[in-house]
Scaffold this motif. Structure first.
Motif, PDB file in Angstrom:
ATOM      1  N   LYS A 187      80.151 -73.592  49.255  1.00  0.00           N
ATOM      2  CA  LYS A 187      80.131 -72.199  49.715  1.00  0.00           C
ATOM      3  C   LYS A 187      78.916 -71.820  50.546  1.00  0.00           C
ATOM      4  O   LYS A 187      78.996 -70.932  51.377  1.00  0.00           O
ATOM      5  N   ARG A 210      96.075 -66.570  46.507  1.00  0.00           N
ATOM      6  CA  ARG A 210      96.410 -67.266  47.757  1.00  0.00           C
ATOM      7  C   ARG A 210      95.813 -68.657  47.646  1.00  0.00           C
ATOM      8  O   ARG A 210      95.134 -68.970  46.669  1.00  0.00           O
ATOM      9  N   ASP A 268      84.738 -76.964  46.549  1.00  0.00           N
ATOM     10  CA  ASP A 268      84.400 -76.216  47.760  1.00  0.00           C
ATOM     11  C   ASP A 268      82.875 -76.169  47.899  1.00  0.00           C
ATOM     12  O   ASP A 268      82.158 -76.303  46.913  1.00  0.00           O
ATOM     13  N   GLY A 325      93.014 -71.511  48.941  1.00  0.00           N
ATOM     14  CA  GLY A 325      91.629 -71.413  49.397  1.00  0.00           C
ATOM     15  C   GLY A 325      91.482 -71.929  50.813  1.00  0.00           C
ATOM     16  O   GLY A 325      92.292 -72.717  51.297  1.00  0.00           O
ATOM     17  N   ASP A 326      90.434 -71.484  51.479  1.00  0.00           N
ATOM     18  CA  ASP A 326      90.129 -71.968  52.819  1.00  0.00           C
ATOM     19  C   ASP A 326      88.644 -72.306  52.838  1.00  0.00           C
ATOM     20  O   ASP A 326      87.834 -71.400  52.610  1.00  0.00           O
ATOM     21  N   PRO A 327      88.236 -73.547  52.933  1.00  0.00           N
ATOM     22  CA  PRO A 327      88.924 -74.717  53.492  1.00  0.00           C
ATOM     23  C   PRO A 327      89.621 -75.648  52.494  1.00  0.00           C
ATOM     24  O   PRO A 327      90.056 -76.726  52.895  1.00  0.00           O
ATOM     25  N   GLU A 328      89.772 -75.275  51.223  1.00  0.00           N
ATOM     26  CA  GLU A 328      90.383 -76.206  50.263  1.00  0.00           C
ATOM     27  C   GLU A 328      91.782 -76.637  50.698  1.00  0.00           C
ATOM     28  O   GLU A 328      92.167 -77.797  50.527  1.00  0.00           O
ATOM     29  N   ASN A 345      92.163 -66.110  42.623  1.00  0.00           N
ATOM     30  CA  ASN A 345      92.541 -65.635  43.951  1.00  0.00           C
ATOM     31  C   ASN A 345      94.051 -65.781  44.041  1.00  0.00           C
ATOM     32  O   ASN A 345      94.623 -66.676  43.415  1.00  0.00           O
ATOM     33  N   GLY A 379      82.430 -68.341  53.828  1.00  0.00           N
ATOM     34  CA  GLY A 379      83.827 -68.462  53.385  1.00  0.00           C
ATOM     35  C   GLY A 379      84.102 -69.850  52.814  1.00  0.00           C
ATOM     36  O   GLY A 379      85.054 -70.048  52.072  1.00  0.00           O
ATOM     37  N   PHE A 421      95.064 -69.412  42.848  1.00  0.00           N
ATOM     38  CA  PHE A 421      93.883 -70.259  43.049  1.00  0.00           C
ATOM     39  C   PHE A 421      92.936 -69.878  41.927  1.00  0.00           C
ATOM     40  O   PHE A 421      92.518 -68.726  41.830  1.00  0.00           O
TER      41      PHE A 421
END
Ligand code: AMP
Ligand code: GLY
Length: 432
Positions: free
Chosen positions: A220, A293, A218, A295-298, A291, A232, A275
């Motif tokens: 960041k 959930r 990612d 990831g965003d944008p992963e 995390n 994000g 995550f």
């Protein structure tokens, strides 16, 4: 099946895109969704944290499964709400219980968990207002830089990497005594600085079994060369060349297995995604954070690499049958570039008309995922957030995937559009 997906970002558009392409999807509802999800599913204007309204909607619309995108509803207990509901208690919800969501919702909880189950991570201690003076003494004994983390959710801003003792002491004071992050900094974790290269590993679990999904890297910071404010996430690359089979095996043995087993031993129900933010220090993995959930944008780089039926994966997770699901991953590379509003992550304007979204020729080399977008009354697509679009390029390697992503990005414009031009360059330099 009728599925209700919670969330409104690029991650959720990628989930929706996968789900509607499954032969078993009858109807997909997204609460609240964005202009991208509206084009392939039915958006409903219910907040992901309005559990009562979500339950009423699920009963009325014969929803067969709920998929939770972001962390907030999980940390607030959406899964427990449904599992205690008189009518909906057996409805599969993809997302951990509130107790499980503490792995992300409380840094202190996650550090205690890792310590208990001998999962490699930075050494740490936790301090409160009452133990502020001990915290200052502890800081003085650390080597620089020193990492301070607000215990609770702080919109991605709760981690401070301090380069001097004075800065660390000042930050500890602001966090504990002046509530810099509100209640989120009632407790502060002070930890050792980890060296190495970061990457993220994603795991799907039904609570007993797990599947390791493709890893991703990612980006960041807002600025090129990883400079400027944290965001994000401005881009992603999957696979990550330095995460070879040996490294992933270490992650599985030292981190994934003990985490899933530890949750079971603690009687913490956990059906969903995990995550794991990792540091690769000379081939050894250390957990930076969990995390609960995707990831965003992963997600926008990981999901296009899943070849097997994604709805089947979700359903196998929700019905404790993950051991019999065959996960198939494509070998191609995906790179995601996030297009943001001018000013983000500071103040930015919304409501700008986005041009260049449609293309006449069919194109399988790039995919546009919407994040902060909405449809105007005139049917135009407008910006509606800081991160506006995530464009994934698909290619045989990083270079060709990047070419495809950037070529598509160059066709799109709105007033103030910005994106980093250096996504993936660090990885390319490493493998040169
Ligand atoms: P987090 O919010 O926990 O993801 O932390 C934000 C970022 O801070 C991470 O992505 C890392 O780049 C960095 N970070 C967090 N903890 C550490 C650590 N112990 N050592 C080095 N970098 C860290
Ligand atoms: N891209 C980082 C995250 O989703 O937390």
């Amino acid at each position: 099946m009728n599925i209700l997906l919670l969330g409104s970002g690029g991650r959720e558009h990628a989930f929706a895109w996968k789900i509607v392409n499954s032969p078993n999807c009858n109807q997909l509802f997204v609460a609240p969704g964005n202009a991208g999800t509206a084009s392939i599913a039915k958006n409903i204007s219910i907040s992901p944290t309005d559990f009562k309204a979500l339950a009423e909607f699920s009963v009325e619309n014969q929803v067969d499964m709920i998929v939770v995108g972001p962390e907030e509803p999980l940390v607030k207990g959406v899964t427990d709400f449904f599992s205690n509901h008189p009518i909906l208690r057996s409805l599969p919800v993809i997302g951990p219980s509130q107790a499980g969501a503490q792995l992300e919702g409380s840094k202190d909880f996650s550090k205690q968990f890792m310590e208990k189950y001998a999962i490699p991570t930075a050494t740490y201690e936790t301090f409160t207002k009452e133990s502020f003076n001990e915290g200052i003494t502890f800081i003085r004994k650390q080597s620089l830089p020193i990492v301070l983390k607000a215990d609770g959710l702080a919109a991605g801003k709760g981690v401070l990497i301090c380069q001097s003792y004075e800065e660390a002491e000042g930050s500890l004071k602001e966090m504990l005594l002046e509530s810099k992050f509100g209640n989120a900094s009632d407790k502060v974790v002070i930890e050792q600085f980890l060296k190495g290269i970061e990457l993220s590993v994603f795991v799907a679990t039904d609570g007993s079994h797990y599947k390791i999904l493709p890893e991703a890297k990612d980006y960041k910071r807002i600025g090129e060369g990883d400079t400027g404010l944290n965001t994000g996430g401005m881009g992603a690359v999957s696979p990550v060349p330095f995460a070879d089979a040996d490294f992933i095996k270490k992650v599985e043995d030292r981190i994934v297995k003990p985490t899933i087993d530890g949750l079971k031993k603690e009687n913490i129900p956990y059906v969903g995604f995990l995550f794991i933010g990792l540091m690769n220090d000379n081939g050894d993995p250390y957990v930076i954070e969990y995390n609960v959930r995707m990831g965003d944008p992963e997600t926008e780089a990981v999901l296009p690499r899943i070849k097997s039926d994604f709805l089947g994966l979700l359903y196998a997770m929700g019905t404790a049958k993950l051991d019999s699901y065959r996960l198939e991953i494509a070998s191609h590379t995906c790179t995601t570039v996030v297009l943001v509003a001018g000013g983000y992550p500071g103040e930015y304007e919304k409501g700008k008309k986005i041009e260049g979204l449609s293309r006449n020729k069919t194109d399988s080399n790039s995919i546009i995922f919407h994040a902060g977008t909405k449809v105007s009354e005139l049917g135009e697509i407008l910006t509606n957030g800081g991160r506006v679009l995530a464009i994934t390029g698909v290619g045989k390697d990083i270079t060709s995937a990047l070419e495809n992503a950037y070529s598509r990005a160059s066709e799109i414009c709105w007033e103030g559009i910005y994106y980093r031009r250096d996504i993936g360059q660090d990885v390319l330099n490493l493998i040169k």
